[in-house]
Design a protein around this motif. Sequence first.
Motif, PDB file in Angstrom:
ATOM      1  N   MET A  84      13.265  13.855 -11.995  1.00  0.00           N
ATOM      2  CA  MET A  84      14.027  12.617 -11.855  1.00  0.00           C
ATOM      3  C   MET A  84      13.079  11.426 -11.886  1.00  0.00           C
ATOM      4  N   ASP A  85      13.577  10.331 -12.410  1.00  0.00           N
ATOM      5  CA  ASP A  85      12.849   9.073 -12.499  1.00  0.00           C
ATOM      6  C   ASP A  85      13.798   8.014 -11.951  1.00  0.00           C
ATOM      7  N   VAL A  86      13.522   7.516 -10.740  1.00  0.00           N
ATOM      8  CA  VAL A  86      14.468   6.626 -10.070  1.00  0.00           C
ATOM      9  C   VAL A  86      13.776   5.385  -9.494  1.00  0.00           C
ATOM     10  N   PRO A  87      14.531   4.293  -9.400  1.00  0.00           N
ATOM     11  CA  PRO A  87      13.999   3.110  -8.729  1.00  0.00           C
ATOM     12  C   PRO A  87      14.044   3.305  -7.211  1.00  0.00           C
ATOM     13  N   VAL A  88      13.002   2.840  -6.536  1.00  0.00           N
ATOM     14  CA  VAL A  88      12.903   2.960  -5.083  1.00  0.00           C
ATOM     15  C   VAL A  88      12.389   1.648  -4.505  1.00  0.00           C
ATOM     16  N   GLU A  89      12.461   1.561  -3.192  1.00  0.00           N
ATOM     17  CA  GLU A  89      11.817   0.467  -2.461  1.00  0.00           C
ATOM     18  C   GLU A  89      10.969   1.116  -1.383  1.00  0.00           C
ATOM     19  N   ILE A  90       9.693   0.786  -1.348  1.00  0.00           N
ATOM     20  CA  ILE A  90       8.779   1.350  -0.357  1.00  0.00           C
ATOM     21  C   ILE A  90       8.406   0.234   0.609  1.00  0.00           C
ATOM     22  N   LEU A  91       8.768   0.436   1.883  1.00  0.00           N
ATOM     23  CA  LEU A  91       8.542  -0.609   2.872  1.00  0.00           C
ATOM     24  C   LEU A  91       8.487   0.001   4.269  1.00  0.00           C
TER      25      LEU A  91
ATOM     26  N   SER B 174      -1.828   9.607   5.342  1.00  0.00           N
ATOM     27  CA  SER B 174      -3.039   9.842   6.125  1.00  0.00           C
ATOM     28  C   SER B 174      -4.141  10.336   5.190  1.00  0.00           C
ATOM     29  N   GLY B 175      -4.960   9.410   4.701  1.00  0.00           N
ATOM     30  CA  GLY B 175      -6.039   9.773   3.780  1.00  0.00           C
ATOM     31  C   GLY B 175      -5.491  10.345   2.493  1.00  0.00           C
ATOM     32  N   SER B 176      -5.832  11.592   2.211  1.00  0.00           N
ATOM     33  CA  SER B 176      -5.369  12.237   0.976  1.00  0.00           C
ATOM     34  C   SER B 176      -4.122  13.092   1.215  1.00  0.00           C
TER      35      SER B 176
ATOM     36  N   GLU C 100      -5.263   5.329  -5.642  1.00  0.00           N
ATOM     37  CA  GLU C 100      -6.245   4.665  -4.798  1.00  0.00           C
ATOM     38  C   GLU C 100      -6.108   5.076  -3.338  1.00  0.00           C
ATOM     39  N   LYS C 101      -7.240   5.133  -2.668  1.00  0.00           N
ATOM     40  CA  LYS C 101      -7.276   5.480  -1.252  1.00  0.00           C
ATOM     41  C   LYS C 101      -6.415   4.502  -0.457  1.00  0.00           C
ATOM     42  N   ASP C 102      -5.741   4.992   0.557  1.00  0.00           N
ATOM     43  CA  ASP C 102      -4.900   4.190   1.451  1.00  0.00           C
ATOM     44  C   ASP C 102      -3.706   3.544   0.754  1.00  0.00           C
ATOM     45  N   SER C 103      -3.267   4.107  -0.378  1.00  0.00           N
ATOM     46  CA  SER C 103      -2.085   3.603  -1.078  1.00  0.00           C
ATOM     47  C   SER C 103      -1.191   4.778  -1.453  1.00  0.00           C
ATOM     48  N   ILE C 104       0.103   4.591  -1.362  1.00  0.00           N
ATOM     49  CA  ILE C 104       1.044   5.634  -1.759  1.00  0.00           C
ATOM     50  C   ILE C 104       1.134   5.724  -3.291  1.00  0.00           C
ATOM     51  N   ILE C 105       0.716   4.653  -3.987  1.00  0.00           N
ATOM     52  CA  ILE C 105       0.774   4.625  -5.445  1.00  0.00           C
ATOM     53  C   ILE C 105      -0.166   5.690  -6.003  1.00  0.00           C
ATOM     54  N   GLY C 106       0.353   6.537  -6.892  1.00  0.00           N
ATOM     55  CA  GLY C 106      -0.416   7.618  -7.490  1.00  0.00           C
ATOM     56  C   GLY C 106       0.395   8.894  -7.505  1.00  0.00           C
ATOM     57  N   SER C 107      -0.265  10.010  -7.789  1.00  0.00           N
ATOM     58  CA  SER C 107       0.406  11.310  -7.868  1.00  0.00           C
ATOM     59  C   SER C 107       0.051  12.180  -6.672  1.00  0.00           C
ATOM     60  N   TRP C 108       1.053  12.924  -6.214  1.00  0.00           N
ATOM     61  CA  TRP C 108       0.938  13.799  -5.047  1.00  0.00           C
ATOM     62  C   TRP C 108       1.575  15.137  -5.392  1.00  0.00           C
ATOM     63  N   SER C 109       1.061  16.222  -4.837  1.00  0.00           N
ATOM     64  CA  SER C 109       1.655  17.533  -5.122  1.00  0.00           C
ATOM     65  C   SER C 109       1.773  18.374  -3.866  1.00  0.00           C
ATOM     66  N   SER C 110       2.751  19.286  -3.912  1.00  0.00           N
ATOM     67  CA  SER C 110       2.932  20.245  -2.819  1.00  0.00           C
ATOM     68  C   SER C 110       3.298  21.595  -3.410  1.00  0.00           C
ATOM     69  N   ARG C 111       3.043  22.615  -2.627  1.00  0.00           N
ATOM     70  CA  ARG C 111       3.333  23.986  -3.035  1.00  0.00           C
ATOM     71  C   ARG C 111       3.801  24.729  -1.794  1.00  0.00           C
ATOM     72  N   THR C 112       5.087  25.156  -1.809  1.00  0.00           N
ATOM     73  CA  THR C 112       5.647  25.854  -0.659  1.00  0.00           C
ATOM     74  C   THR C 112       6.518  27.005  -1.130  1.00  0.00           C
ATOM     75  N   TYR C 113       6.806  27.897  -0.210  1.00  0.00           N
ATOM     76  CA  TYR C 113       7.742  28.986  -0.478  1.00  0.00           C
ATOM     77  C   TYR C 113       9.025  28.736   0.294  1.00  0.00           C
TER      78      TYR C 113
ATOM     79  N   LEU D  46       4.803   5.348  -9.426  1.00  0.00           N
ATOM     80  CA  LEU D  46       4.236   4.515 -10.476  1.00  0.00           C
ATOM     81  C   LEU D  46       3.978   3.097  -9.982  1.00  0.00           C
ATOM     82  N   SER D  47       4.787   2.670  -9.028  1.00  0.00           N
ATOM     83  CA  SER D  47       4.645   1.369  -8.376  1.00  0.00           C
ATOM     84  C   SER D  47       5.431   1.458  -7.071  1.00  0.00           C
ATOM     85  N   GLU D  48       5.551   0.366  -6.361  1.00  0.00           N
ATOM     86  CA  GLU D  48       6.320   0.390  -5.126  1.00  0.00           C
ATOM     87  C   GLU D  48       7.818   0.319  -5.379  1.00  0.00           C
ATOM     88  N   ASP D  49       8.206   0.339  -6.658  1.00  0.00           N
ATOM     89  CA  ASP D  49       9.641   0.330  -6.967  1.00  0.00           C
ATOM     90  C   ASP D  49      10.059   1.395  -7.982  1.00  0.00           C
TER      91      ASP D  49
END
Length: 151
Positions: free
Chosen positions: A47-54, A90-92, A112-125, A138-141
Motif C-alpha cells: 500500500m502507498d498512502v498519505p499520512v501525517e506524522i506528528l 529509538s536509534g535504529s 537518517e539517524k533520529d528520523s522516521i524518514i527512511g526504510s524499516w523492516s521486520s520479520r515475525t512469525y 518517503l516523507s512525513e506525509d
Amino acid sequence: MRILLLSFLFVFVSCGQGQSAKHTASHKQNEEFATNVTEVDLLDVAMDVPVEILSGKITFKQSFSDSVSGEKSSCSVGVISGEVYDYTLSGSSLFIKTSNGLKINLKRISGEKDSIIGSWSSRTYVGDQLVMRRMTFLSEDRLVVRTHCES
C-alpha cells in the motif's frame, strides 16, 4: 589405412558408450535423492498512502485495503482513513503499535539517524506463517508498506 580408420571408429564408439553409461548412472543417482516438495505460499501485498506524522503518532489520511490468498494462507494490508498508529523511535529501532493492538518492531534499513524518514523492516512469525514487513516513510506525509507472507 583401413586399420587406422577402424581403430578410430572403435575408439569413437567406445567413448560414446561410456558417456551414456555415466549419464544413466548419474541420472539414477539424482532420482534417489529427489525430494517431494510441498506447496509453499509466497504472497505479497503493498500500500502507498498519505499520512501525517506528528508527536509519536502516524495518522492515515486515506483508506486502503489489499489482500491475496494462496493455497494454505492469506496475506493482507489495510488501514482506515483517520486510523492512528503510535510509534517510538529509538536509534535504529522503530516500535509501532497499531490501532488494533498489534506491536511491530522494525529495524532501520536506510535513512537518517533520529528520523522516521527512511526504510524499516521486520520479520515475525504469526503461527506457522512468516510475515516480513517493509515500511518506507518517503516523507512525513507519505508511507509505503510492503508485506510478504510465507507459509
